[in-house]
Design a protein around this motif. Structure first.
Motif, PDB file in Angstrom:
ATOM      1  N   ALA A 173       0.852  -1.194   0.000  1.00 24.25           N
ATOM      2  CA  ALA A 173       0.000   0.000   0.000  1.00 24.25           C
ATOM      3  C   ALA A 173       0.886   1.242   0.000  1.00 24.25           C
ATOM      4  N   THR A 174       0.463   2.248  -0.736  1.00 25.35           N
ATOM      5  CA  THR A 174       1.195   3.509  -0.820  1.00 25.35           C
ATOM      6  C   THR A 174       0.196   4.663  -0.816  1.00 25.35           C
ATOM      7  N   LEU A 175       0.724   5.866  -0.910  1.00 24.86           N
ATOM      8  CA  LEU A 175      -0.111   7.054  -1.066  1.00 24.86           C
ATOM      9  C   LEU A 175       0.167   7.666  -2.427  1.00 24.86           C
ATOM     10  N   LEU A 176      -0.879   7.818  -3.242  1.00 29.33           N
ATOM     11  CA  LEU A 176      -0.776   8.508  -4.525  1.00 29.33           C
ATOM     12  C   LEU A 176      -1.172   9.970  -4.338  1.00 29.33           C
ATOM     13  N   VAL A 177      -0.390  10.866  -4.926  1.00 33.51           N
ATOM     14  CA  VAL A 177      -0.658  12.299  -4.811  1.00 33.51           C
ATOM     15  C   VAL A 177      -0.914  12.861  -6.204  1.00 33.51           C
ATOM     16  N   GLU A 178      -2.096  13.450  -6.381  1.00 36.88           N
ATOM     17  CA  GLU A 178      -2.502  13.993  -7.674  1.00 36.88           C
ATOM     18  C   GLU A 178      -2.137  15.477  -7.759  1.00 36.88           C
ATOM     19  N   THR A 179      -1.340  15.833  -8.772  1.00 40.59           N
ATOM     20  CA  THR A 179      -0.931  17.226  -8.952  1.00 40.59           C
ATOM     21  C   THR A 179      -1.093  17.614 -10.419  1.00 40.59           C
TER      22      THR A 179
END
Length: 281
Positions: A173-179
């Motif tokens: 599991a990871t964290l995706l960051v939308e930019t």
């Protein structure tokens, strides 16, 4: 001179190795990298923000709605406010140099926490929670990064928990960051913040940008595009409402049974006494 810090498993290996090589060659390259003790990025270093045009930006395509991980559902029961909310018009965060520095600072800070598996802590797997003084696993650290970035003003719609299969077949599991410059990964196995296409994972699912309690498919083998209707903004979380309705029904049934038992006791105040029907001597 770079200060020596303990790095968790596999952080010494640059992600670009795994994305260009077949699995067997990748494993050999990993072994060589570990023996050489090389590292593409050290903790605490400030990585520069590469200026990319929108045409260069990459975002993982998302498919149909899927069931959230069971551990995430359990997390929402315990932290309901962290799973509520949403938006009908998600927007990408402008990735300024200050925002880029925040991503790296939070990733470095959380990755320094002790990393311990659910089996070691709870004797079972799949438990999602925030890390404490004893640390946490990949899911817990991803949750903590999301919480810290939201405390700094990042919107929930840009911070998406995601699940994947690692190069060795293990769940992750990871964290995706939308930019506005693309989609980036904050990972406990890598000090560097990189684009989602540059990690050696098979993506499975992530949170919806519109409703944080809904998950969408990232697995190309089961991928479908469906226009699923979103619950209205502000509506209760569906799976929590279902559980609460079931709990209310169970309580009502138990209360009814208890009430029926009390009624029987009122009709027969001595139910255990057997009447003697013989005439008196």
């Amino acid at each position: 001179m770079r200060s020596a810090r303990r790095r968790p498993q596999f952080r010494k290996i640059g992600w670009t190795i795994g994305t260009a090589l077949p699995r067997r060659m990748f494993q050999l390259a990993c072994m060589m990298a570990l023996l050489a003790g090389c590292s593409s990025v050290q903790p605490g270093e400030l990585r520069s923000l590469a200026a990319g045009s929108p045409a260069d930006s990459f975002y993982l395509p998302a498919g149909q709605q899927v069931a959230p991980p069971y551990g995430f559902v359990s997390f929402c029961f315990r932290h309901e406010s962290d799973c509520e909310g949403g938006t009908d018009k998600p927007a990408n965060v402008a990735l300024t140099p200050a925002r880029w520095a925040e991503l790296n600072e939070v990733n470095d800070f959380v990755n320094r926490m002790p990393q311990v598996s659910d089996q070691q802590r709870y004797g079972a797997s799949g438990y999602w929670t925030y890390p404490d003084a004893q640390g946490g696993d990949c899911k817990d650290l991803a949750l903590e990064k999301r919480r810290l970035l939201m405390a700094r003003g990042w919107p929930a719609e840009a911070l998406l928990l995601a699940t994947a299969k690692r190069w060795d077949g293990e769940g992750h599991a990871t964290l995706l960051v939308e930019t506005d410059k693309g989609e980036f990964v904050l990972d406990n196995l890598n000090w560097e913040v990189v684009a989602s296409r540059d990690v050696p994972y098979i993506w499975q699912a992530r949170q919806s940008r519109e409703r944080p309690y809904i998950w969408v498919n990232l697995d190309r083998d089961t991928f479908r595009h469906l226009d699923a209707k979103m619950p209205p903004l502000g509506a209760p979380i569906p799976f929590i409402e279902v559980a609460r309705a079931a709990a209310r029904a169970k309580q009502k049934t138990e209360t009814s049974m208890l009430s029926g038992g009390l009624d029987e006791l009122r009709l027969d105040p001595h139910p255990d006494v057997v009447a003697d029907s013989r005439p008196p001597a």
